[in-house]
Enzyme design. Sequence first.
Site, PDB file in Angstrom:
ATOM      1  N   LYS A 100       0.660  -1.351  -0.043  1.00 29.01           N
ATOM      2  CA  LYS A 100       0.020   0.115   0.121  1.00 29.01           C
ATOM      3  C   LYS A 100       0.802   1.205   0.071  1.00 29.01           C
ATOM      4  O   LYS A 100       1.923   1.269   0.566  1.00 29.01           O
ATOM      5  CB  LYS A 100      -1.186  -0.059   1.287  1.00 29.01           C
ATOM      6  CG  LYS A 100      -2.262   0.774   1.061  1.00 29.01           C
ATOM      7  CD  LYS A 100      -3.106   0.156   0.236  1.00 29.01           C
ATOM      8  CE  LYS A 100      -4.387   1.153   0.348  1.00 29.01           C
ATOM      9  NZ  LYS A 100      -5.530   0.391  -0.511  1.00 29.01           N
ATOM     10  N   ASN A 226     -16.888   6.169  -5.022  1.00 33.38           N
ATOM     11  CA  ASN A 226     -17.036   5.402  -6.123  1.00 33.38           C
ATOM     12  C   ASN A 226     -17.501   3.898  -5.828  1.00 33.38           C
ATOM     13  O   ASN A 226     -18.273   3.380  -6.484  1.00 33.38           O
ATOM     14  CB  ASN A 226     -15.423   5.219  -6.669  1.00 33.38           C
ATOM     15  CG  ASN A 226     -15.418   4.038  -7.564  1.00 33.38           C
ATOM     16  OD1 ASN A 226     -15.286   2.957  -7.585  1.00 33.38           O
ATOM     17  ND2 ASN A 226     -15.445   4.566  -8.980  1.00 33.38           N
TER      18      ASN A 226
END
Length: 449
Positions: A100, A226
């Site tokens: 990440k 989203n």
Amino acid sequence: MVNSDSSLSHSHLGPSMEQHDIKGNSGWSEIDEWGPEKVLQVYDPDTGMKGVLVIDNTSTGPGKGGIRFAESVTPAEVFKLARTMTWKCASAGLPFGGAKGGIIANPSKVNQVEWMKSFAKMISPYCPSQYIAATDVGTTELDMAVFAHEIGDMRACTGKPQELGGIPHELGTTGYGVSVALRTTLDFLRDIKHEGSKASRPFFDLTTSLDKKSDDIKVVIQGFGNVGSFATKFLNDLHIKVIGVSDVSGFVFDENGLDIPQLMSDMKEKARLSDLLDNHQQQQHRYDLLDKDEIFNVATDIFIPAALTGVINDNTAPKLLKNNVNIIVEAANIPTTPSADQYLVNNGILIIPDFLANAGGVIGSFVEYQGRTEKEAFDLIEYKITNNVKRALYNSLSSTDQADNTSEFSIRKVAMETAKQIVYRAMLLRKGAISVAREAYARKQQVIY
């Protein structure tokens, strides 16, 4: 400036993190047998860019994970998200490990393009051999275009614009996967009731509570970005009733079910739900906007957190129980704290964990990485999430004590064990420990993707 050591990166976490030596006498509490392999903090004095990259585990492939662009980003948060990616990619049977990235700023208050270019430049030695980026909170397909061009390799990230051969997350791959996870769960509960399968008390209670038509099942979704907006759309396509959605600006609710196509139409060109109140004269429908936290105070069958981490906690979990929530589908990453998770499971609430439920994005990323099509991405998301959720549910059902022992009612625990088996075998094989790996294969239950 890159604050890292290629072999001992754990020790470079900055003054805000607890410092440790790497021999185990003291150690960053997150270090364990799985990783992380590298923790890098980067800083560009020219732009002021500050960022973090955590490469957690690459035994199953290069670390895969989005770049989060937010003021709240910390090394500890990025690590937790990277670890989630380790389990998510393993559970989905993808040739990726977990990683990440994080950039520490509000993207609207800095030069986003320059900061993304700077971050890409500083971590470029690790891309794409050890890290493959993607979008996350605060980043879009255009950021991925900037990132790929700065690295000089289109394989350095996924979620790129279609013009660059990408399958952008803006197509709704993650939200679609969430809808598949919920549909699979409901189908599973109907099947065990129809087949008369022996089930422990928690499963039996769920089959009774949710013994209704799809369009009578009520869902609320926290987060309308989203993931949340596409999950709403795809659930509506399945004729599952969404009665409320929220974002940081408020909560829109109708106990009889929201008109989702109308809501989606009204939200075009709008950033927040509160913007619906500014254009009443241009809308056929009028909305009542409640406080965002009211989402925890409405009766519903299913709760879908699709916002940030830790929103289901010791304060909010009892509210969900009080309002008769039966299933939680984790569309966000790490939305439930460990103590809240245990409390809810102990009280008979079924939680489909993030690394199963929201894997649609990374599955779509894998298809993009292979150079395949959007249709193939959605087909593979349907196939993998259906199989993986069903497997976790059946494994949980079969391992639950029939005498009302709810310890194995935790789908997270059961699915995590499967993911750990996959990563453990890969780690042994990477080390060349073939004989040990063979023994591990013999001991462990066969994993079927």
